[in-house]
Scaffold this motif. Structure first.
Motif, PDB file in Angstrom:
ATOM      1  N   ARG A 104       0.831  -1.199   0.000  1.00  0.00           N
ATOM      2  CA  ARG A 104       0.000   0.000   0.000  1.00  0.00           C
ATOM      3  C   ARG A 104       0.869   1.254   0.000  1.00  0.00           C
ATOM      4  O   ARG A 104       2.043   1.225   0.353  1.00  0.00           O
ATOM      5  CB  ARG A 104      -0.919  -0.005   1.233  1.00  0.00           C
ATOM      6  N   TYR A 105       0.267   2.369  -0.387  1.00  0.00           N
ATOM      7  CA  TYR A 105       0.981   3.649  -0.369  1.00  0.00           C
ATOM      8  C   TYR A 105       1.475   3.957   1.045  1.00  0.00           C
ATOM      9  O   TYR A 105       0.745   3.792   2.024  1.00  0.00           O
ATOM     10  CB  TYR A 105       0.071   4.780  -0.845  1.00  0.00           C
ATOM     11  N   GLY A 106       2.716   4.394   1.122  1.00  0.00           N
ATOM     12  CA  GLY A 106       3.323   4.706   2.410  1.00  0.00           C
ATOM     13  C   GLY A 106       3.967   3.512   3.086  1.00  0.00           C
ATOM     14  O   GLY A 106       4.713   3.649   4.049  1.00  0.00           O
ATOM     15  N   GLN A 116       3.217  -0.582 -13.509  1.00  0.00           N
ATOM     16  CA  GLN A 116       1.881  -1.104 -13.261  1.00  0.00           C
ATOM     17  C   GLN A 116       1.676  -1.421 -11.779  1.00  0.00           C
ATOM     18  O   GLN A 116       0.650  -1.060 -11.191  1.00  0.00           O
ATOM     19  CB  GLN A 116       1.643  -2.354 -14.109  1.00  0.00           C
ATOM     20  N   ALA A 117       2.650  -2.101 -11.180  1.00  0.00           N
ATOM     21  CA  ALA A 117       2.540  -2.443  -9.754  1.00  0.00           C
ATOM     22  C   ALA A 117       2.795  -1.236  -8.873  1.00  0.00           C
ATOM     23  O   ALA A 117       2.382  -1.221  -7.714  1.00  0.00           O
ATOM     24  CB  ALA A 117       3.526  -3.551  -9.417  1.00  0.00           C
ATOM     25  N   ARG A 118       3.514  -0.215  -9.416  1.00  0.00           N
ATOM     26  CA  ARG A 118       3.883   0.991  -8.664  1.00  0.00           C
ATOM     27  C   ARG A 118       4.693   0.611  -7.428  1.00  0.00           C
ATOM     28  O   ARG A 118       4.441   1.089  -6.319  1.00  0.00           O
ATOM     29  CB  ARG A 118       2.646   1.810  -8.288  1.00  0.00           C
ATOM     30  N   ALA A 148      11.544  -3.094  -0.364  1.00  0.00           N
ATOM     31  CA  ALA A 148      10.414  -2.911  -1.274  1.00  0.00           C
ATOM     32  C   ALA A 148       9.507  -1.829  -0.713  1.00  0.00           C
ATOM     33  O   ALA A 148       9.396  -1.652   0.503  1.00  0.00           O
ATOM     34  CB  ALA A 148       9.639  -4.219  -1.463  1.00  0.00           C
ATOM     35  N   ALA A 149       8.863  -1.092  -1.617  1.00  0.00           N
ATOM     36  CA  ALA A 149       7.956  -0.032  -1.183  1.00  0.00           C
ATOM     37  C   ALA A 149       7.073   0.389  -2.340  1.00  0.00           C
ATOM     38  O   ALA A 149       7.410   0.182  -3.519  1.00  0.00           O
ATOM     39  CB  ALA A 149       8.739   1.173  -0.665  1.00  0.00           C
ATOM     40  N   ALA A 150       5.935   0.998  -2.009  1.00  0.00           N
ATOM     41  CA  ALA A 150       5.116   1.645  -3.022  1.00  0.00           C
ATOM     42  C   ALA A 150       5.788   2.970  -3.393  1.00  0.00           C
ATOM     43  O   ALA A 150       6.492   3.578  -2.578  1.00  0.00           O
ATOM     44  CB  ALA A 150       3.711   1.884  -2.479  1.00  0.00           C
ATOM     45  N   VAL A 200       4.153   9.868  -0.379  1.00  0.00           N
ATOM     46  CA  VAL A 200       3.803   8.683  -1.166  1.00  0.00           C
ATOM     47  C   VAL A 200       2.393   8.265  -0.777  1.00  0.00           C
ATOM     48  O   VAL A 200       2.178   7.369   0.052  1.00  0.00           O
ATOM     49  CB  VAL A 200       4.824   7.553  -0.951  1.00  0.00           C
ATOM     50  N   GLU A 201       1.425   8.933  -1.389  1.00  0.00           N
ATOM     51  CA  GLU A 201       0.030   8.674  -1.084  1.00  0.00           C
ATOM     52  C   GLU A 201      -0.771   8.654  -2.381  1.00  0.00           C
ATOM     53  O   GLU A 201      -0.352   9.211  -3.409  1.00  0.00           O
ATOM     54  CB  GLU A 201      -0.536   9.757  -0.157  1.00  0.00           C
TER      55      GLU A 201
END
Length: 218
Positions: free
Chosen positions: A80-82, A103-105, A118-120, A173-174
């Motif tokens: 998820r974002y953040g 695509q996966a962002r 790993a992160a959004a 990052v939202e």
């Protein structure tokens, strides 16, 4: 290489000696005595192995595996974002490789094929897209401020193109936020990646690629 065997000399040597004698009142004859000597066939000489060739082949195979997925972080569900993850405990030293999928962002950070982070992420828009391809880190700047975009802070910047596309922190990052083509990551990931990344390390940006264990990243 085939080994060619050659026979040298004859296979059998025979010698016969016949002795005859005449005695008074009778005769005596020594029977023929044959002595045979056989030579053993020469055995092919085993060609010694070339250890250098085997070692070189293994080195080439291991080198290729450096950019192969050996481990994926155990993350439940989509990131998820953040959200961000980092675990490099016990991971051996190896070349750094970073992947970003539009695509996966998501950004994934690999060391020697082991995913350690790993992160959004935030990405560009249709008007200012994030480019795809394989990019080396051209240079790094710890305290970067973007004069192009109103002196926006972009700490831990790692530049991928000469026109300013970079991976950096300092972004919200939202959902609903975007960049002008850069890859915005949470500050904890930006700081950790900046600390281990070097100029020349590869960043692979894809659009819908999926990787699993054993897959080659590049």
């Amino acid at each position: 290489m085939d080994v060619i065997l050659k026979w040298i000399g004859g296979g059998t040597v025979a010698a016969a000696l016949v002795l005859s004698g005449i005695a008074i009142g009778g005769s005596a004859t020594a029977e023929s005595e044959v002595v045979t000597t056989e030579r053993a066939a020469p055995q092919p000489v085993a060609k010694p192995l070339a250890p250098h060739g085997a070692i070189a082949a293994k080195a080439v195979a291991d080198a290729k595996r450096l950019y192969t997925v050996r481990r994926v972080l155990p993350i439940d569900g989509p990131i998820r974002y953040g959200e961000w993850h980092w675990d490099d405990e016990g991971v051996p030293e190896g070349p750094l490789l970073v992947t970003v999928d539009l695509q996966a962002r998501v950004i994934s950070i690999f060391r020697g094929g082991y995913e350690i982070g790993a992160a959004a992420v935030l990405l560009g828009t249709d008007e200012h897209p994030t480019p795809t391809g394989v990019f080396p880190i051209l240079w790094k700047q710890r305290h970067n401020v973007s004069e192009k975009y109103g002196n926006a802070p972009m700490p831990w910047s790692m530049f991928l193109t000469n026109d300013g596309v970079a991976i950096h922190g300092g972004s919200e990052v939202e959902n609903g936020y975007a960049s002008h083509g850069c890859i915005g990551v949470p500050d904890p990931i930006a700081e950790r990646l900046f600390a281990i990344a070097k100029e020349g390390d590869k960043i692979v940006i894809t659009d819908g690629a999926r990787l699993g264990l054993g897959d080659a990243i590049i």
